[in-house]
Design a protein around this motif. Structure first.
Motif, mmCIF file in Angstrom:
data_model
loop_
_atom_site.group_PDB
_atom_site.id
_atom_site.type_symbol
_atom_site.label_atom_id
_atom_site.label_comp_id
_atom_site.label_asym_id
_atom_site.label_seq_id
_atom_site.Cartn_x
_atom_site.Cartn_y
_atom_site.Cartn_z
ATOM 1 N N LEU A 179 0.785 -1.232 0.000
ATOM 2 C CA LEU A 179 0.000 0.000 0.000
ATOM 3 C C LEU A 179 0.822 1.289 0.000
ATOM 4 N N PHE A 180 2.136 1.196 0.166
ATOM 5 C CA PHE A 180 2.936 2.418 0.268
ATOM 6 C C PHE A 180 3.993 2.501 -0.831
ATOM 7 N N LYS A 181 3.712 1.852 -1.950
ATOM 8 C CA LYS A 181 4.589 1.885 -3.129
ATOM 9 C C LYS A 181 6.029 1.504 -2.783
ATOM 10 N N SER A 182 6.181 0.556 -1.887
ATOM 11 C CA SER A 182 7.481 0.035 -1.446
ATOM 12 C C SER A 182 8.353 1.086 -0.768
ATOM 13 N N ASN A 183 7.760 2.189 -0.342
ATOM 14 C CA ASN A 183 8.494 3.193 0.419
ATOM 15 C C ASN A 183 8.518 2.813 1.896
ATOM 16 N N GLU A 184 9.576 3.207 2.570
ATOM 17 C CA GLU A 184 9.711 2.923 3.991
ATOM 18 C C GLU A 184 8.997 3.986 4.812
ATOM 19 N N LEU A 185 8.220 3.563 5.780
ATOM 20 C CA LEU A 185 7.612 4.506 6.713
ATOM 21 C C LEU A 185 8.700 5.126 7.587
ATOM 22 N N LYS A 186 8.603 6.446 7.795
ATOM 23 C CA LYS A 186 9.655 7.159 8.517
ATOM 24 C C LYS A 186 9.111 7.845 9.759
ATOM 25 N N LEU A 187 9.973 7.987 10.750
ATOM 26 C CA LEU A 187 9.697 8.859 11.883
ATOM 27 C C LEU A 187 10.566 10.093 11.741
ATOM 28 N N ALA A 188 9.944 11.244 11.550
ATOM 29 C CA ALA A 188 10.701 12.476 11.324
ATOM 30 C C ALA A 188 11.440 12.937 12.566
ATOM 31 N N LYS A 189 10.918 12.588 13.726
ATOM 32 C CA LYS A 189 11.550 12.966 14.991
ATOM 33 C C LYS A 189 11.058 12.016 16.073
ATOM 34 N N PRO A 190 11.792 11.918 17.183
ATOM 35 C CA PRO A 190 11.373 11.010 18.255
ATOM 36 C C PRO A 190 10.037 11.445 18.856
ATOM 37 N N PHE A 191 9.306 10.500 19.398
ATOM 38 C CA PHE A 191 8.043 10.805 20.055
ATOM 39 C C PHE A 191 8.286 11.572 21.357
ATOM 40 N N GLY A 192 7.425 12.547 21.600
ATOM 41 C CA GLY A 192 7.477 13.330 22.829
ATOM 42 C C GLY A 192 6.116 13.943 23.088
ATOM 43 N N SER A 193 6.033 15.281 22.986
ATOM 44 C CA SER A 193 4.742 15.970 23.123
ATOM 45 C C SER A 193 4.626 17.109 22.110
ATOM 46 N N TYR A 194 5.410 17.019 21.045
ATOM 47 C CA TYR A 194 5.498 18.079 20.034
ATOM 48 C C TYR A 194 4.150 18.373 19.387
ATOM 49 N N VAL A 195 3.395 17.334 19.070
ATOM 50 C CA VAL A 195 2.164 17.533 18.301
ATOM 51 C C VAL A 195 1.112 18.264 19.124
ATOM 52 N N MET A 196 0.870 17.815 20.350
ATOM 53 C CA MET A 196 -0.126 18.493 21.176
ATOM 54 C C MET A 196 0.267 19.943 21.414
ATOM 55 N N GLU A 197 1.536 20.200 21.637
ATOM 56 C CA GLU A 197 1.978 21.568 21.916
ATOM 57 C C GLU A 197 1.833 22.471 20.693
ATOM 58 N N ASN A 198 1.830 21.884 19.511
ATOM 59 C CA ASN A 198 1.753 22.677 18.282
ATOM 60 C C ASN A 198 0.446 22.467 17.516
ATOM 61 N N ILE A 199 -0.548 21.878 18.160
ATOM 62 C CA ILE A 199 -1.800 21.584 17.469
ATOM 63 C C ILE A 199 -2.489 22.869 17.036
ATOM 64 N N LEU A 200 -3.265 22.767 15.969
ATOM 65 C CA LEU A 200 -3.981 23.908 15.415
ATOM 66 C C LEU A 200 -5.455 23.826 15.814
ATOM 67 N N PHE A 201 -5.967 24.879 16.410
ATOM 68 C CA PHE A 201 -7.386 24.935 16.760
ATOM 69 C C PHE A 201 -8.159 25.696 15.687
ATOM 70 N N LYS A 202 -9.355 25.217 15.398
ATOM 71 C CA LYS A 202 -10.269 25.980 14.541
ATOM 72 C C LYS A 202 -11.141 26.819 15.461
ATOM 73 N N ILE A 203 -10.883 28.101 15.458
ATOM 74 C CA ILE A 203 -11.532 28.965 16.435
ATOM 75 C C ILE A 203 -12.652 29.800 15.824
ATOM 76 N N ALA A 204 -12.353 30.461 14.728
ATOM 77 C CA ALA A 204 -13.298 31.441 14.196
ATOM 78 C C ALA A 204 -14.403 30.827 13.356
ATOM 79 N N PHE A 205 -14.085 29.794 12.576
ATOM 80 C CA PHE A 205 -15.083 29.234 11.668
ATOM 81 C C PHE A 205 -14.747 27.794 11.299
ATOM 82 N N PRO A 206 -15.789 27.006 10.969
ATOM 83 C CA PRO A 206 -15.581 25.606 10.593
ATOM 84 C C PRO A 206 -15.176 25.484 9.130
ATOM 85 N N ALA A 207 -13.943 25.838 8.855
ATOM 86 C CA ALA A 207 -13.424 25.778 7.489
ATOM 87 C C ALA A 207 -12.253 24.803 7.441
#
Length: 482
Positions: free
Chosen positions: A262-290
């Protein structure tokens, strides 16, 4: 099975889900609480829409599951798998919950369907056992929910940084299934081996195509796909807890593994070690549901609204300068068939902003969309890629979602070019955005609850220490409607 035999990526995910400590991640927990608040507000608002509510409830009508889980804003008591679908469907329906943009995009709070369903079920069991002096059930608190959220966000988001599933035609909810399977198995008390078993089964599962997100097949499945994925993750976690086996080289086996098939023989990668980066940088939809790639475009349109609203017929051309992902996903011409089509069209969302100075979920419905001014403006819009916008979109230190808009009139005059690099829900605009996020939550609650109940719920979120120590079943009690 010897866990060391599992694919390296599976081991890294399982190690993180099983034993990574988040004790010093204060910003992550604070943001996770806002994320939970916002997600539940989106769920409550979605109850206004019959196309959503028709999908809710038990598989067999009027079925009640003792010690099951509750669905916010309803009186349903369901098994955790069906409950996960219900909660996930509500959170995602209006495309108003948090967002993560990278090589793959997605909405990590989609995992909350599975996390809340299982946590409420476990907490109800523990509460009942405590009342009867029973044993064998561990209490589950809101701090446990936040921990599971941070880890689910991280698994989904880090995998999304450099692995583009959309480019091979797979829908991003594959990562919801994977993340939910990992954190829910841990929440259920699973061992590292059981987490690996659930994870490997999640990867070799059948995965949805993106067919329902793109012309000519755009449809409402994109609004319940997340509920489906998080529910499947719960089901696989429950299977793992019965000691159903896993598959050590599910990703890398030649010919038959995920990467080759399913991934055209490409290797799945981890761009950086797991920590809490994603939650700290998550994007909120505040003004409108777009759709998030259009958030700054709509904000630009609102800035120009007063200037152009009385000159719509005099407009010759509207230039939307944007980034490559927006052009690939939401640059749409021609007829739009339904709300699911419209909320993924940058021209439609921008036109509504120009005409009305606002954008709400109701603006995607058929009656509203029949206003001829919307399609007249759409026909005058062109999208142009700015290479720097595309580069900054992928830059981990910027993660911008820039758009710029300029309107040109038939008499040769034009407006200024309005550019917005970071949307209101971006981390760099947190100070500006959080008060508005709280206001959004209160307004969403008021669509269902009275002032007393709304204040009670808001007060629970306001006391962070008490919130963290609150049993999950008591928290979910707040959202039950009899």
């Amino acid at each position: 099975m010897d866990t060391k035999l599992f694919d390296k990526l599976l081991l890294e995910i399982a190690d993180y889900a099983d034993s990574f400590s988040l004790t010093d991640k204060e910003e992550a927990y604070e943001t996770a609480q806002y994320c939970l608040m916002d997600s539940l507000g989106c769920a409550i608002l979605a109850l206004k829409f019959p196309q959503c509510t028709k999908l809710l409830g038990p598989v067999i009508p009027r079925t009640i599951v003792p010690n099951g889980c509750r669905v916010p804003g309803t009186n349903y008591i369901l098994d955790p798998v069906t409950g996960a679908f219900n909660i996930g469907c509500l959170i995602r329906w209006l495309d108003f919950n948090d967002t993560w943009l990278a090589a793959e995009w997605g909405h990590p709070s989609d995992n909350l369907g599975g996390i809340l369903a299982v946590a409420d079920h476990l907490s109800l069991l523990a509460s009942k056992a405590n009342k009867t002096n029973g044993k064998g059930y561990k209490s589950v608190f809101m701090d446990d929910v936040l921990t599971a959220m941070i880890k689910a966000h991280e698994i989904q988001g880090i995998l999304a940084l450099e692995n583009s599933f959309n480019k091979v035609g797979l829908d991003h909810v594959i990562l919801v299934k994977v993340a939910t399977a990992a954190v829910v198995t841990k929440l259920l008390g699973g061992s590292k081996e059981q987490i690996l078993n659930a994870l490997s089964n999640a990867w070799i599962d059948g995965h949805p195509l993106r067919t329902y997100r793109h012309t000519p097949n755009t449809g409402s499945r994109k609004s319940w796909a997340a509920g489906d994925a998080t529910a499947r993750g719960v089901w696989l976690a429950l299977m793992a807890m019965k000691n159903e086996m896993g598959y050590a080289s599910a990703l890398t086996t030649k010919t038959w593994g995920f990467e080759d098939v399913l991934f055209k023989s490409n290797e799945l990668k981890l761009a950086k070690p797991f920590g809490s980066y994603v939650m700290e940088n998550i994007l909120f939809k505040i003004a409108f549901p777009a759709e998030f790639h259009a958030q700054t475009a709509v904000e630009c349109a609102l800035k120009l609204h007063k200037e152009v609203k009385d000159q719509l017929e005099d407009i010759e051309k509207i230039e939307i300068t944007t980034h490559e992902s927006a052009i690939r996903i939401i640059d749409k011409k021609g007829p739009l068939k339904n709300p699911a089509d419209r909320d993924h069209c940058i021209q439609y969302m921008t036109a509504v902003g120009f005409i009305f100075g606002d954008l709400k979920a109701e603006h995607y419905e058929n009656d509203f969309a029949s206003d001829p001014r919307i399609d007249n403006l759409r026909a005058k819009m062109i999208c142009i890629e700015n290479k720097q916008y595309s580069k900054d979109y992928l830059d981990p230190d910027k993660r911008s979602i820039a758009n710029a808009i300029q309107v040109f009139y038939r008499d040769g005059s034009k407006t200024q070019k309005v550019e917005i690099e970071y949307p209101l829900g971006h981390r760099c605009r947190r100070k500006e955005g959080i008060p508005l996020l709280k206001e959004k939550f209160a307004n969403n609650l008021k669509t269902l609850f009275d002032e007393t109940k709304t204040k009670q719920i808001i007060d629970v979120f306001a006391d962070t220490e008490k919130f963290s120590e609150m049993p999950v079943d008591q928290f979910m009690d707040l959202f039950v409607c009899v």
